[in-house]
Design a protein around this motif. Structure first.
Motif, PDB file in Angstrom:
ATOM      1  N   ALA A  76      -4.034 -18.594  27.833  1.00 16.98           N
ATOM      2  CA  ALA A  76      -2.807 -17.825  27.997  1.00 16.98           C
ATOM      3  C   ALA A  76      -3.133 -16.356  28.233  1.00 16.98           C
ATOM      4  CB  ALA A  76      -1.935 -17.987  26.756  1.00 16.98           C
ATOM      5  N   LYS A  77      -4.129 -15.853  27.495  1.00  8.32           N
ATOM      6  CA  LYS A  77      -4.528 -14.451  27.675  1.00  8.32           C
ATOM      7  C   LYS A  77      -5.074 -14.230  29.072  1.00  8.32           C
ATOM      8  CE  LYS A  77      -5.563 -13.499  22.825  1.00  8.32           C
ATOM      9  NZ  LYS A  77      -6.636 -13.283  21.841  1.00  8.32           N
ATOM     10  N   VAL A  78      -5.917 -15.155  29.506  1.00  5.94           N
ATOM     11  CA  VAL A  78      -6.499 -15.041  30.844  1.00  5.94           C
ATOM     12  C   VAL A  78      -5.410 -15.044  31.906  1.00  5.94           C
ATOM     13  CG1 VAL A  78      -7.905 -16.242  32.546  1.00  5.94           C
ATOM     14  CG2 VAL A  78      -8.716 -16.020  30.215  1.00  5.94           C
ATOM     15  N   ALA A  79      -4.439 -15.939  31.723  1.00  4.64           N
ATOM     16  CA  ALA A  79      -3.348 -16.021  32.693  1.00  4.64           C
ATOM     17  C   ALA A  79      -2.567 -14.708  32.717  1.00  4.64           C
ATOM     18  CB  ALA A  79      -2.431 -17.190  32.346  1.00  4.64           C
ATOM     19  N   ALA A  80      -2.323 -14.133  31.543  1.00  2.00           N
ATOM     20  CA  ALA A  80      -1.576 -12.882  31.486  1.00  2.00           C
ATOM     21  C   ALA A  80      -2.330 -11.760  32.183  1.00  2.00           C
ATOM     22  CB  ALA A  80      -1.317 -12.513  30.023  1.00  2.00           C
ATOM     23  N   VAL A  81      -3.639 -11.703  31.948  1.00  2.00           N
ATOM     24  CA  VAL A  81      -4.449 -10.665  32.588  1.00  2.00           C
ATOM     25  C   VAL A  81      -4.441 -10.835  34.105  1.00  2.00           C
ATOM     26  CG1 VAL A  81      -6.812  -9.848  32.890  1.00  2.00           C
ATOM     27  CG2 VAL A  81      -5.929 -10.269  30.607  1.00  2.00           C
ATOM     28  N   MET A  82      -4.524 -12.103  34.545  1.00  2.00           N
ATOM     29  CA  MET A  82      -4.516 -12.347  35.991  1.00  2.00           C
ATOM     30  C   MET A  82      -3.191 -11.908  36.603  1.00  2.00           C
ATOM     31  SD  MET A  82      -6.466 -15.993  36.251  1.00  2.00           S
ATOM     32  CE  MET A  82      -6.259 -16.099  38.004  1.00  2.00           C
ATOM     33  N   VAL A  83      -2.103 -12.181  35.924  1.00  2.00           N
ATOM     34  CA  VAL A  83      -0.791 -11.791  36.436  1.00  2.00           C
ATOM     35  C   VAL A  83      -0.698 -10.271  36.521  1.00  2.00           C
ATOM     36  CG1 VAL A  83       1.647 -11.716  35.870  1.00  2.00           C
ATOM     37  CG2 VAL A  83       0.415 -13.864  35.713  1.00  2.00           C
ATOM     38  N   LEU A  84      -1.179  -9.591  35.468  1.00  6.35           N
ATOM     39  CA  LEU A  84      -1.124  -8.137  35.460  1.00  6.35           C
ATOM     40  C   LEU A  84      -1.974  -7.547  36.582  1.00  6.35           C
ATOM     41  CD1 LEU A  84      -1.217  -7.329  31.658  1.00  6.35           C
ATOM     42  CD2 LEU A  84       0.669  -6.963  33.254  1.00  6.35           C
ATOM     43  N   CYS A  85      -3.174  -8.116  36.770  1.00  6.16           N
ATOM     44  CA  CYS A  85      -4.055  -7.628  37.831  1.00  6.16           C
ATOM     45  C   CYS A  85      -3.397  -7.822  39.194  1.00  6.16           C
ATOM     46  CB  CYS A  85      -5.405  -8.364  37.781  1.00  6.16           C
ATOM     47  SG  CYS A  85      -6.421  -7.868  36.389  1.00  6.16           S
ATOM     48  N   GLY A  86      -2.817  -8.981  39.389  1.00  6.38           N
ATOM     49  CA  GLY A  86      -2.157  -9.260  40.657  1.00  6.38           C
ATOM     50  C   GLY A  86      -0.998  -8.311  40.887  1.00  6.38           C
ATOM     51  N   ALA A  87      -0.236  -8.089  39.822  1.00  5.14           N
ATOM     52  CA  ALA A  87       0.920  -7.209  39.957  1.00  5.14           C
ATOM     53  C   ALA A  87       0.490  -5.791  40.274  1.00  5.14           C
ATOM     54  CB  ALA A  87       1.738  -7.244  38.674  1.00  5.14           C
ATOM     55  N   SER A  88      -0.559  -5.315  39.587  1.00 13.07           N
ATOM     56  CA  SER A  88      -1.008  -3.947  39.817  1.00 13.07           C
ATOM     57  C   SER A  88      -1.597  -3.799  41.218  1.00 13.07           C
ATOM     58  CB  SER A  88      -2.035  -3.556  38.757  1.00 13.07           C
ATOM     59  OG  SER A  88      -3.143  -4.414  38.830  1.00 13.07           O
ATOM     60  N   ALA A  89      -2.341  -4.834  41.661  1.00 10.40           N
ATOM     61  CA  ALA A  89      -2.909  -4.773  43.008  1.00 10.40           C
ATOM     62  C   ALA A  89      -1.802  -4.742  44.060  1.00 10.40           C
ATOM     63  CB  ALA A  89      -3.817  -5.978  43.240  1.00 10.40           C
ATOM     64  N   PHE A  90      -0.800  -5.576  43.857  1.00 10.17           N
ATOM     65  CA  PHE A  90       0.323  -5.589  44.805  1.00 10.17           C
ATOM     66  C   PHE A  90       1.062  -4.253  44.773  1.00 10.17           C
ATOM     67  CE2 PHE A  90       3.476  -7.341  47.458  1.00 10.17           C
ATOM     68  CZ  PHE A  90       4.716  -6.918  46.986  1.00 10.17           C
ATOM     69  N   GLY A  91       1.192  -3.705  43.558  1.00  8.61           N
ATOM     70  CA  GLY A  91       1.856  -2.412  43.436  1.00  8.61           C
ATOM     71  C   GLY A  91       1.092  -1.324  44.161  1.00  8.61           C
ATOM     72  N   GLY A  92      -0.234  -1.368  44.008  1.00  8.31           N
ATOM     73  CA  GLY A  92      -1.065  -0.377  44.685  1.00  8.31           C
ATOM     74  C   GLY A  92      -0.943  -0.486  46.189  1.00  8.31           C
ATOM     75  N   TRP A  93      -0.976  -1.702  46.678  1.00 11.86           N
ATOM     76  CA  TRP A  93      -0.845  -1.934  48.123  1.00 11.86           C
ATOM     77  C   TRP A  93       0.517  -1.451  48.615  1.00 11.86           C
ATOM     78  CZ3 TRP A  93       2.587  -5.064  50.821  1.00 11.86           C
ATOM     79  CH2 TRP A  93       2.292  -5.246  52.176  1.00 11.86           C
ATOM     80  N   LEU A  94       1.532  -1.765  47.810  1.00 11.89           N
ATOM     81  CA  LEU A  94       2.899  -1.410  48.192  1.00 11.89           C
ATOM     82  C   LEU A  94       3.062   0.110  48.231  1.00 11.89           C
ATOM     83  CD1 LEU A  94       5.580  -2.750  48.870  1.00 11.89           C
ATOM     84  CD2 LEU A  94       6.228  -2.527  46.465  1.00 11.89           C
ATOM     85  N   SER A  95       2.517   0.785  47.204  1.00 13.96           N
ATOM     86  CA  SER A  95       2.662   2.235  47.146  1.00 13.96           C
ATOM     87  C   SER A  95       1.894   2.889  48.280  1.00 13.96           C
ATOM     88  CB  SER A  95       2.175   2.753  45.797  1.00 13.96           C
ATOM     89  OG  SER A  95       0.800   2.489  45.667  1.00 13.96           O
TER      90      SER A  95
END
Lengths: 212, 176
Positions: free
Chosen positions: A94-113
């Motif tokens: 569950a922790k790994v999944a949460a970290v992966m989601v956060l990483c994906g979200a931040s990467a997408f956010g960075g790309w978007l910005s």
């Protein structure tokens, strides 16, 4: 003499342990022969030995049937995680999944910005500025590089070096400065100073199209 | 003295190769499939922790069995119920045995071995099923050689008496 006393015993001294050792083939040849001689004289003991052998065979068969399935499947992987870790496996996943989601979200956010920032610059920059020139087409960014370099030193700057400078300063260019630089570029061209090939492309859009 | 990396890797490989044997011995101890994974897991954990201490004296299997038996005695013994092997034996695997009489003998011996006292049963199974020598049993169970012999003799004697009872009862039932 001592060895002889230990090994040669009368039949009466054959014990239950000796019979078991005989069944399990744990005797040396001398004692094995002695037990065999004893068994010939005592058929009831021979029957007991036969039973013991039969039990050995039965037990091996029973456990072979039961344990053969233990080898073929579910062999514990090696190296093995601790049982505590195994119990916490779900929590860890569950922790790994949460970290992966956060990483994906931040990467997408960075790309978007990054993309949204480029668009904001294009929209907010005044027409005719470097930002306007720096629309996504080849040579545009090079033009701005040349202008800034030219305005700073009024010297000829190699293309590669000018690109590095532009990359380093790209995020701090303000619109009014860009306008001034645009004027500088035009002045330079007016004066007959050709900075580089990119400027020719900028000057002649047909060349730019043909270069594609 | 700690083992070097290569030697440690060799020991770990030897341990890994014994996993099937550990599972089999776990079954002999537990008399049930439940708990085999846990017992083997605990054994492997302890063996890996102690792998530096192993000096390649004797068989690695005996060393692992000794660890497993120690863990069994300290942590798993209470889980074993006398005679609970019967339910496990009476599965599909018995029904595939070739002859009915042999099947009945399997059931008899499974019943009787499940009723034996644990200390006798463990010695008997190590010798009869695993083919361990008396010295190896002594090392694994941490008991004197003389105790191994006397327990084995007692185990077989009890097994024979109980098997005779069952066989007599079986013959009487068949006669009726």
């Amino acid at each position: 003499m001592n060895k002889k006393e230990n090994n040669i015993r009368p039949f009466a001294s054959i014990t239950e342990e000796d019979l078991n050792a005989y069944v399990d083939d744990q005797l040396d040849s001398w004692n094995r022969q002695k037990v065999e001689a004893y068994l010939k004289r005592h058929p009831e003991q021979q029957e007991k030995v036969n039973d013991y052998r039969r039990y050995n065979h039965l037990l091996r068969s029973v456990y072979a049937n039961k344990t053969s399935s233990l080898y073929d499947k579910d062999i514990v992987p090696y190296p093995v995680p601790s049982r505590k870790a195994r119990n916490d496996n779900f929590r860890t996943m569950a922790k790994v999944a949460a970290v992966m989601v956060l990483c994906g979200a931040s990467a997408f956010g960075g790309w978007l910005s990054a993309h949204s920032g480029q668009e904001v610059t294009s929209i907010s920059a005044p027409k005719g500025s470097i930002a306007h020139v720096a629309e996504p087409r080849p040579g545009a960014i090079l033009v701005s590089t040349e202008e800034r370099t030219a305005s700073a030193s009024a010297d000829m700057v190699p293309l590669a070096e000018s690109v590095q400078i532009e990359e380093a300063k790209n995020d701090v260019v303000e619109p009014h400065v860009l306008e001034l630089k645009t004027e500088t570029r035009e002045n330079k061209i007016t004066d007959g100073v050709i900075l580089d090939e990119a400027m020719l492309h900028e000057k002649n859009p047909e060349n730019e199209v043909s270069s594609h | 003295m700690a083992l070097n990396t290569k030697k440690r890797s060799e020991v770990h490989t030897m341990i890994a190769n014994e996993i099937p044997a550990l599972r089999r011995y776990a079954y002999l101890l537990l008399h049930n499939k439940d708990g085999i994974d846990d017992l083997v897991q605990d054994t492997l954990e302890r063996a890996l922790m102690k792998s530096d201490a192993w000096r390649a004296e004797g068989k690695v299997r005996s060393w692992l069995y000794r660890i497993q038996y120690s863990i069994f005695v300290n942590q798993y013994r209470k889980r074993v119920k006398q005679g609970n092997m019967l339910a496990d034996i009476e599965g599909a695997e018995v029904s595939v045995l070739p002859k009915q009489d042999i099947e009945l003998e399997y059931k008899h011996v499974a019943q009787v071995i499940g009723r034996l006292s644990e200390k006798y049963r463990n010695v008997l199974l190590l010798v009869a099923v695993e083919g361990a020598s008396y010295e190896e049993v002594s090392e694994i169970m941490g008991i004197p050689l003389g105790t191994v012999k006397s327990r084995l003799a007692r185990a077989r004697d009890e097994l024979r008496v109980e098997m005779s009872k069952d066989e007599t009862a079986f013959k009487n039932d068949k006669a009726l």
